[in-house]
Design a protein around this motif. Structure first.
Motif, mmCIF file in Angstrom:
data_model
loop_
_atom_site.group_PDB
_atom_site.id
_atom_site.type_symbol
_atom_site.label_atom_id
_atom_site.label_comp_id
_atom_site.label_asym_id
_atom_site.label_seq_id
_atom_site.Cartn_x
_atom_site.Cartn_y
_atom_site.Cartn_z
ATOM 1 N N HIS A 26 0.820 -1.218 0.000
ATOM 2 C CA HIS A 26 0.000 0.000 0.000
ATOM 3 C C HIS A 26 0.850 1.263 0.000
ATOM 4 O O HIS A 26 0.452 2.294 -0.530
ATOM 5 N N ALA A 27 2.042 1.176 0.598
ATOM 6 C CA ALA A 27 2.945 2.333 0.637
ATOM 7 C C ALA A 27 3.724 2.498 -0.665
ATOM 8 O O ALA A 27 4.500 3.448 -0.810
ATOM 9 N N GLY A 28 3.546 1.575 -1.611
ATOM 10 C CA GLY A 28 4.223 1.697 -2.896
ATOM 11 C C GLY A 28 5.607 1.081 -2.955
ATOM 12 O O GLY A 28 6.295 1.189 -3.966
ATOM 13 N N ALA A 29 6.014 0.382 -1.861
ATOM 14 C CA ALA A 29 7.373 -0.148 -1.817
ATOM 15 C C ALA A 29 7.601 -1.280 -2.817
ATOM 16 O O ALA A 29 8.741 -1.570 -3.169
ATOM 17 N N LEU A 30 6.535 -1.932 -3.277
ATOM 18 C CA LEU A 30 6.699 -3.007 -4.260
ATOM 19 C C LEU A 30 6.462 -2.486 -5.683
ATOM 20 O O LEU A 30 6.309 -3.280 -6.622
ATOM 21 N N GLY A 31 6.440 -1.176 -5.837
ATOM 22 C CA GLY A 31 6.272 -0.585 -7.159
ATOM 23 C C GLY A 31 4.836 -0.167 -7.395
ATOM 24 O O GLY A 31 3.909 -0.647 -6.735
ATOM 25 N N GLU A 32 4.674 0.736 -8.368
ATOM 26 C CA GLU A 32 3.322 1.224 -8.668
ATOM 27 C C GLU A 32 2.443 0.092 -9.179
ATOM 28 O O GLU A 32 1.259 0.006 -8.847
ATOM 29 N N GLY A 33 3.017 -0.790 -9.993
ATOM 30 C CA GLY A 33 2.252 -1.891 -10.566
ATOM 31 C C GLY A 33 1.659 -2.797 -9.498
ATOM 32 O O GLY A 33 0.593 -3.388 -9.685
ATOM 33 N N ALA A 34 2.345 -2.876 -8.353
ATOM 34 C CA ALA A 34 1.901 -3.780 -7.291
ATOM 35 C C ALA A 34 0.605 -3.312 -6.649
ATOM 36 O O ALA A 34 -0.029 -4.063 -5.913
ATOM 37 N N ARG A 35 0.210 -2.091 -6.932
ATOM 38 C CA ARG A 35 -1.077 -1.619 -6.388
ATOM 39 C C ARG A 35 -2.233 -2.419 -6.993
ATOM 40 O O ARG A 35 -3.343 -2.399 -6.462
ATOM 41 N N GLY A 36 -1.967 -3.125 -8.085
ATOM 42 C CA GLY A 36 -2.996 -3.963 -8.697
ATOM 43 C C GLY A 36 -3.108 -5.346 -8.080
ATOM 44 O O GLY A 36 -3.918 -6.160 -8.521
ATOM 45 N N LEU A 37 -2.299 -5.627 -7.048
ATOM 46 C CA LEU A 37 -2.358 -6.953 -6.421
ATOM 47 C C LEU A 37 -3.690 -7.167 -5.718
ATOM 48 O O LEU A 37 -4.238 -6.240 -5.108
ATOM 49 N N ALA A 38 -4.189 -8.398 -5.795
ATOM 50 C CA ALA A 38 -5.492 -8.717 -5.192
ATOM 51 C C ALA A 38 -5.369 -9.308 -3.799
ATOM 52 O O ALA A 38 -6.262 -9.160 -2.967
ATOM 53 N N GLY A 39 -4.257 -9.994 -3.525
ATOM 54 C CA GLY A 39 -4.148 -10.645 -2.231
ATOM 55 C C GLY A 39 -2.747 -11.180 -1.986
ATOM 56 O O GLY A 39 -1.904 -11.217 -2.893
#
Lengths: 132, 132, 132, 132, 132, 132
Positions: free
Chosen positions: E100-113
């Protein structure tokens, strides 16, 4: 006899020359799980075979030199079939140089030998064992 | 010293005779993961220990002779406790015969030894090591 | 819900495009352990999910189409990053086609879904799950 | 040469003294997978290396003496760094005492040696090998 | 549905309160193999679930906060039984914060679970699964 | 959703009826690694999914009823193909009965479901998942 083993992995492309290799004569690749075993008869003053932190760091360093590369284009391997068993020897010899140079700590100079095992899949692996 | 290992598996029924075996005296069975290791001091002209394709094929051939069988009814094992360690020797000896017969290639005549390990579960395994 | 899983492996070369891939933008390779899981709510008339022999054969067939190849040169993958997760989908979709074509047997038409997992190393793997 | 191996596990707390151990100088812990290998040149009258039931029971007994404990407070280890390699020797020596005392059966008196391997993680393990 | 999993490990000391825990009420320890799985319905623009380099780095960061520590003395866990299943939730929740803080990249905001599995030995493991 | 898994193993003989089974129509055998997963939405008052000691004991009890036996002669399986997927259901159902009978503790009555996976080799396994 005591030993300590640490594991890394290596992802490379390569091809083989010689009919014995069949379809592996084409450019393909492999993930190798790389296990480096350090042996000695007696533990050192810290009650260990080798500083596992340094062993891990030096193995990672050896592996990094080839990681994410096409071995067919590496000058070190010109004209050589980079078979799993041959690469096990390469990793063992590079680690031996680092032991002799003191990179694994002064205590590591008491090491008797190194074995390196490369797993190319869940059903095939190869090893090379040498003295230090 | 170099080595190469290939893995197959074997599913058999059998029973044991002798009080030491407890409930395993009843007819039961096992899946054995069968690891065959080929050793030699120097690599051959192709830079390998053995043709891994032939090694896999010959190990599969050795295993196939017993696969999906009740070992209690195999003439080869009449009156014999087919323990995991004993079966490791059987596989190693059969592979040695095939090496000597040239089935693993001419280069394989340079092999120094064979070790066979049979895993009967995630918590028990046995090995037999021999010269060639 | 029942499932059956069979494992194969695949050795390929490839490279990635995009800064996110770092050193993996270079031509390198991987061994993928490929696990194909077949799911259904009820067992068939033989008391199985799928004929494990056919499942193994068809998975091997799907894998063979890419084995020992440089994926960068495969027309199927032109302009595509052949990431582990993407390749899991490719294998699952190819298996689904074979199920629909009857290659896994008539009983396999009752399958509800497929999951494919590709292990690229001992510390990283990816999956794709789909309905049938 | 034949061998049989059985696996147990051990969960302990401990700390290390010495700069070489870095953060492991703090009180922490480990799960060790403990593999005990028994070796001999010839099988016994039952066609086995050792009664695998007794081997498992005695290994469990050796492990139980330290399981769920803080090794820093065990009198046996006062002033000692309980490294993975050192603990491998402890387990091997305790097993050797039990072999000599007859706890692994009369046949086990024919054992030639023991090797104990402790896996501290999926990427590090240590062994100790001794004669009997 | 796609997923990517990365593995780390964690070595800690702790104890449990409650009769149900038997000998594990004593101060002991564990090595946890920590598998973090990231899920999403569609791949991102790079054809991946998540930047595996960032996923590995952030999982290592979460684990490092507790590695080589006695969890009984960590303020985060005061009065809490740090069971394997509970720790799986702790790791999953920490990773979710980082996503949620963006540490895994912007694309990771699309993760579902996220699912986290902790293996405490070769014969026991626990998981926690959550949405993002 | 939380889960805890424990592993046991089972060694049996059996045969199959039906052409689909090929050579497995002969009397043979298998070692099954048996993984039982217990699931629930929230942890209990002790911060656990289930008492792992009781879960291990009850799984061992379920397995012991069939261990070291020829399933072809078990009245429970008369006229039934004891496929890996079918046996996964048998183990899951037996565990469910024990949960309902209170054998896994009062807290275990809060369990939501059970999944059982049987590994018949390193390249094939099957699962059955059910609610409680």
């Amino acid at each position: 006899m005591f030993s300590v083993t640490v594991r890394e992995h290596l992802m490379i492309a390569h091809s083989f020359r010689g009919e014995v290799f069949g379809p592996a004569q084409r450019l393909h690749g492999a993930t190798y799980l790389v296990d480096a075993t350090f042996r000695r008869a007696e533990l050192d003053a810290d009650n260990i075979v080798v500083d596992i932190g340094l062993a891990t760091k030096e193995l990672a360093g050896v592996v990094a030199a080839y990681n994410y590369r096409n071995l067919d284009e590496e000058p070190d391997f010109a004209g050589v079939n980079t078979s799993t068993e041959y690469l096990a020897k390469v990793v063992a010899d590079r680690l031996a140089e680092r032991v002799h140079a003191g990179a694994l700590g002064e205590g590591a100079r008491g090491l008797a030998g190194i074995t390196v095992t490369l797993h190319e899949s869940h059903i095939a692996w190869a090893s090379y064992e040498r003295a230090l």
